[in-house]
Design a protein around this motif. Structure first.
Motif, PDB file in Angstrom:
ATOM      1  N   ARG A  72      54.883  15.615  43.608  1.00 47.48           N
ATOM      2  CA  ARG A  72      53.639  16.270  44.019  1.00 47.48           C
ATOM      3  C   ARG A  72      52.968  16.914  42.813  1.00 47.48           C
ATOM      4  NH1 ARG A  72      53.640  20.222  49.268  1.00 47.48           N
ATOM      5  NH2 ARG A  72      54.096  18.195  50.192  1.00 47.48           N
ATOM      6  N   ASP A 144      53.405  11.604  46.571  1.00 49.47           N
ATOM      7  CA  ASP A 144      53.274  12.694  47.540  1.00 49.47           C
ATOM      8  C   ASP A 144      51.856  13.237  47.346  1.00 49.47           C
ATOM      9  OD1 ASP A 144      54.952  14.329  49.562  1.00 49.47           O
ATOM     10  OD2 ASP A 144      54.040  15.886  48.358  1.00 49.47           O
ATOM     11  N   TYR A 146      48.534  14.371  46.070  1.00 53.38           N
ATOM     12  CA  TYR A 146      47.798  14.205  44.799  1.00 53.38           C
ATOM     13  C   TYR A 146      48.535  13.341  43.778  1.00 53.38           C
ATOM     14  CZ  TYR A 146      44.581  17.495  46.860  1.00 53.38           C
ATOM     15  OH  TYR A 146      43.700  18.095  47.724  1.00 53.38           O
ATOM     16  N   THR A 188      53.156   5.738  56.224  1.00 47.73           N
ATOM     17  CA  THR A 188      53.402   7.072  56.784  1.00 47.73           C
ATOM     18  C   THR A 188      52.552   7.285  58.028  1.00 47.73           C
ATOM     19  OG1 THR A 188      53.977   7.885  54.603  1.00 47.73           O
ATOM     20  CG2 THR A 188      53.402   9.543  56.252  1.00 47.73           C
ATOM     21  N   GLY A 218      43.906  12.630  53.803  1.00 42.75           N
ATOM     22  CA  GLY A 218      44.329  11.880  52.621  1.00 42.75           C
ATOM     23  C   GLY A 218      45.017  10.611  53.065  1.00 42.75           C
ATOM     24  N   ASN A 219      45.988  10.183  52.291  1.00 47.68           N
ATOM     25  CA  ASN A 219      46.672   8.927  52.585  1.00 47.68           C
ATOM     26  C   ASN A 219      47.229   8.928  54.012  1.00 47.68           C
ATOM     27  OD1 ASN A 219      49.335   7.486  52.904  1.00 47.68           O
ATOM     28  ND2 ASN A 219      48.575   6.464  51.080  1.00 47.68           N
ATOM     29  N   ALA A 220      48.057   9.922  54.326  1.00 42.80           N
ATOM     30  CA  ALA A 220      48.733   9.932  55.630  1.00 42.80           C
ATOM     31  C   ALA A 220      47.728  10.150  56.768  1.00 42.80           C
ATOM     32  CB  ALA A 220      49.814  11.012  55.633  1.00 42.80           C
ATOM     33  N   SER A 241      40.421  19.626  52.211  1.00 41.72           N
ATOM     34  CA  SER A 241      40.573  20.995  51.692  1.00 41.72           C
ATOM     35  C   SER A 241      39.272  21.782  51.779  1.00 41.72           C
ATOM     36  CB  SER A 241      41.091  20.968  50.260  1.00 41.72           C
ATOM     37  OG  SER A 241      40.223  20.210  49.453  1.00 41.72           O
ATOM     38  N   ASN A 286      39.116  24.830  58.573  1.00 38.28           N
ATOM     39  CA  ASN A 286      40.424  24.264  58.923  1.00 38.28           C
ATOM     40  C   ASN A 286      41.092  25.069  60.034  1.00 38.28           C
ATOM     41  OD1 ASN A 286      41.666  21.830  57.581  1.00 38.28           O
ATOM     42  ND2 ASN A 286      40.538  22.743  55.890  1.00 38.28           N
ATOM     43  N   ASN A 324      54.763  17.649  55.604  1.00 41.62           N
ATOM     44  CA  ASN A 324      56.114  18.209  55.599  1.00 41.62           C
ATOM     45  C   ASN A 324      56.029  19.715  55.839  1.00 41.62           C
ATOM     46  OD1 ASN A 324      58.042  16.048  54.983  1.00 41.62           O
ATOM     47  ND2 ASN A 324      56.784  15.777  53.151  1.00 41.62           N
TER      48      ASN A 324
HETATM   49  P1  NAD Z   1      46.939  13.195  49.837  1.00 43.76           P
HETATM   50  O1  NAD Z   1      46.883  13.872  48.526  1.00 43.76           O
HETATM   51  O2  NAD Z   1      46.613  11.740  49.934  1.00 43.76           O
HETATM   52  O3  NAD Z   1      45.967  13.948  50.878  1.00 43.76           O
HETATM   53  C1  NAD Z   1      46.050  15.308  51.151  1.00 43.76           C
HETATM   54  C2  NAD Z   1      44.819  15.677  51.972  1.00 43.76           C
HETATM   55  O4  NAD Z   1      44.946  17.015  52.432  1.00 43.76           O
HETATM   56  C3  NAD Z   1      43.508  15.610  51.190  1.00 43.76           C
HETATM   57  O5  NAD Z   1      42.495  15.059  52.016  1.00 43.76           O
HETATM   58  C4  NAD Z   1      43.202  17.071  50.898  1.00 43.76           C
HETATM   59  O6  NAD Z   1      41.814  17.329  50.732  1.00 43.76           O
HETATM   60  C5  NAD Z   1      43.744  17.717  52.150  1.00 43.76           C
HETATM   61  N1  NAD Z   1      44.072  19.125  52.014  1.00 43.76           N
HETATM   62  C6  NAD Z   1      44.667  19.773  50.987  1.00 43.76           C
HETATM   63  N2  NAD Z   1      44.811  21.074  51.278  1.00 43.76           N
HETATM   64  C7  NAD Z   1      44.284  21.245  52.521  1.00 43.76           C
HETATM   65  C8  NAD Z   1      44.130  22.355  53.394  1.00 43.76           C
HETATM   66  N3  NAD Z   1      44.550  23.565  53.041  1.00 43.76           N
HETATM   67  N4  NAD Z   1      43.557  22.142  54.601  1.00 43.76           N
HETATM   68  C9  NAD Z   1      43.144  20.909  54.980  1.00 43.76           C
HETATM   69  N5  NAD Z   1      43.266  19.835  54.211  1.00 43.76           N
HETATM   70  C10 NAD Z   1      43.823  20.004  52.999  1.00 43.76           C
HETATM   71  O7  NAD Z   1      48.396  13.514  50.420  1.00 43.76           O
HETATM   72  P2  NAD Z   1      49.251  12.685  51.470  1.00 43.76           P
HETATM   73  O8  NAD Z   1      50.083  11.724  50.723  1.00 43.76           O
HETATM   74  O9  NAD Z   1      48.384  12.218  52.580  1.00 43.76           O
HETATM   75  O10 NAD Z   1      50.257  13.837  51.978  1.00 43.76           O
HETATM   76  C11 NAD Z   1      49.862  14.764  52.987  1.00 43.76           C
HETATM   77  C12 NAD Z   1      51.110  15.382  53.604  1.00 43.76           C
HETATM   78  O11 NAD Z   1      51.920  14.330  54.142  1.00 43.76           O
HETATM   79  C13 NAD Z   1      52.016  16.132  52.615  1.00 43.76           C
HETATM   80  O12 NAD Z   1      52.630  17.205  53.277  1.00 43.76           O
HETATM   81  C14 NAD Z   1      53.057  15.099  52.258  1.00 43.76           C
HETATM   82  O13 NAD Z   1      54.262  15.689  51.808  1.00 43.76           O
HETATM   83  C15 NAD Z   1      53.217  14.409  53.591  1.00 43.76           C
HETATM   84  N6  NAD Z   1      53.789  13.078  53.474  1.00 43.76           N
HETATM   85  C16 NAD Z   1      53.113  12.076  52.839  1.00 43.76           C
HETATM   86  C17 NAD Z   1      53.706  10.831  52.731  1.00 43.76           C
HETATM   87  C18 NAD Z   1      53.000   9.676  52.088  1.00 43.76           C
HETATM   88  O14 NAD Z   1      53.562   8.566  52.087  1.00 43.76           O
HETATM   89  N7  NAD Z   1      51.797   9.831  51.569  1.00 43.76           N
HETATM   90  C19 NAD Z   1      54.994  10.608  53.259  1.00 43.76           C
HETATM   91  C20 NAD Z   1      55.644  11.647  53.917  1.00 43.76           C
HETATM   92  C21 NAD Z   1      55.039  12.876  54.006  1.00 43.76           C
END
Ligand code: NAD
Length: 364
Positions: A72, A144, A146, A188, A218-220, A241, A286, A324
């Motif tokens: 991360r 993870d 960013y 995910t 984001g991704n998930a 965010s 949010n 998570n």
């Molecule tokens: P990412 O960086 O692709 O996206 C994160 C998103 O959350 C962005 O749109 C960002 O603007 C937003 N964000 C950040 N802070 C915020 C807030 N305070 N309020 C609202 N939105 C906010 O990350 P991701 O990979 O999608 O991961 C998101 C979560 O899912 C994390 O907790 C990560 O650990 C978990 N996760 C991701 C994966 C994966 O394969 N990508 C797998 C398991 C768990």
């Protein structure tokens, strides 16, 4: 909430241990990460100056296989957070029967302040610091918050350069041409979608009758929102965010994804748009999104989002933990006492590590 994410994770473990027939020595092991590496990550900036960021890698437990977990980049990364995330990875791999233990890594940095070149140097520098700690049969990182497939590609390249050996199996979540796996990008979100489909089967509801709000686009978050919308669920709000957009009749999720990614520049590592600036709809904070009167709430951003301060405002009956640790242990107890169902992160977001396992096997 204890204010210490690792203590929260241990509390979840102790709560669960009361229901499981597990030798107390196993729980004792699980409360203590196996190995912790703390490093300084130097990065030469574009203007010639030097920045040094704290970096971490924690291998929590390798009883079931080599350790596995994402990296991360976020200003709030701390050793406690990385330890907690590594413990959840151990449990997650065990829940879905993937032969990995748990690990996690991170750098305390605000990646949005860095150029693409600086993020590449940061990614390579992190690998230089942890190169002797990770390895294809020892500890395998992944994306993870960013960090994404481009960053995984740089990290794999750096590891291979240092080892003088092509080593795609050292990291997962890579771009497809560099040994990535088809389906990893949306895995995910798809895993969370399958959890909701199982609930649909169990409780006998119709998708069109259920409203959904997704925190974190984001991704998930994007993929679970898209899959649900394609299936007929009414996704009424999504956020990033900067805030949330809300359409009670249901959002055009594809349009939201296009709008968020529209400003992506060729040189950018992340999409630079926000759902808020891109969409002409009702705007919420949010906190307002979390309190919406929806059926299914999907926190998909980061940890501690539902806590003692806001838990009594949560109206959704079903909370799917795609992030998570988005619900603190005390808030979790209040939710279940009030008859709400929380699908835990170690199941709801396990799709990513499942497809990462396929990628690792293919690379070998
Ligand atoms: P990412 O960086 O692709 O996206 C994160 C998103 O959350 C962005 O749109 C960002 O603007 C937003 N964000 C950040 N802070 C915020 C807030 N305070 N309020 C609202 N939105 C906010 O990350 P991701 O990979 O999608 O991961 C998101 C979560 O899912 C994390 O907790 C990560 O650990 C978990 N996760 C991701 C994966 C994966 O394969 N990508 C797998 C398991 C768990």
């Amino acid at each position: 909430m204890s204010g210490n994410l690792f203590n929260d994770a241990v509390q979840f473990l102790e709560n669960a241990a009361r229901y499981a027939k597990v030798d107390p020595e196993v729980i004792q092991h699980l409360k203590n990460p196996k190995a912790i590496l703390e490093v300084s990550v130097p990065v030469r900036k574009d203007d010639g100056t030097l920045d040094i960021y704290p970096g971490y890698r924690v291998q929590h437990n390798n009883t079931l296989g080599p350790t596995k977990g994402g990296i991360r980049f976020h200003p709030e990364v701390s050793l406690d957070e990385v330890k907690a995330l590594s413990l959840w990875m151990t449990l997650k791999c065990a829940v879905v029967g993937v032969p990995f233990g748990g690990a996690k890594g991170g750098v305390a940095v605000d990646p949005k302040q860095l150029s693409r070149m600086e993020i590449e140097r940061l990614s390579r520098s992190y690998i230089q610091q942890v190169v002797d700690f990770i390895g294809p049969r020892r500890d395998i990182p992944a994306p993870d918050m960013y960090t994404n497939s481009m960053i995984m590609g740089w990290m794999m390249d750096e590891y291979s350069c240092i080892r003088r050996q092509k080593t795609p199996e050292v990291i997962t979540g890579k771009p497809i041409p560099l040994g990535g796996s088809l389906g990893r990008e949306e895995a995910t979100g798809r895993g969370a979608y399958y959890c909701i489909k199982e609930m649909e089967r169990e409780f006998g509801w119709y998708p069109a009758d259920k409203t959904v709000a997704v925190q974190g686009f984001g991704n998930a978050g994007q993929h679970v929102a898209q899959l649900l919308a394609d299936d007929g669920y009414r996704v009424v709000a999504v956020s990033d965010s900067k805030g949330a957009v809300y359409v009670p009749e249901g959002l055009d999720v594809t349009g939201c994804i296009d709008a968020k990614n529209a400003t992506r520049q060729l040189q950018a590592v992340y999409c630079e748009g926000s759902v808020c600036t891109a969409m002409d709809t009702q705007k919420l904070t949010n906190q307002q999104l979390l309190a919406l009167d929806v059926d299914i709430l999907i926190p998909a951003a980061m940890e501690n989002q539902i806590n003692l301060d806001n838990v009594n405002r949560i109206k959704a009956d079903y909370i799917i933990e795609v992030a998570n640790g988005p619900v603190t242990p005390d808030a979790d107890t209040i939710l279940s006492d009030s008859g709400k169902m929380v699908v835990p992160d170690v199941l709801a977001n396990a799709g990513g590590v499942t497809v990462s396992y396929f990628e690792w096997v293919q690379n070998h």
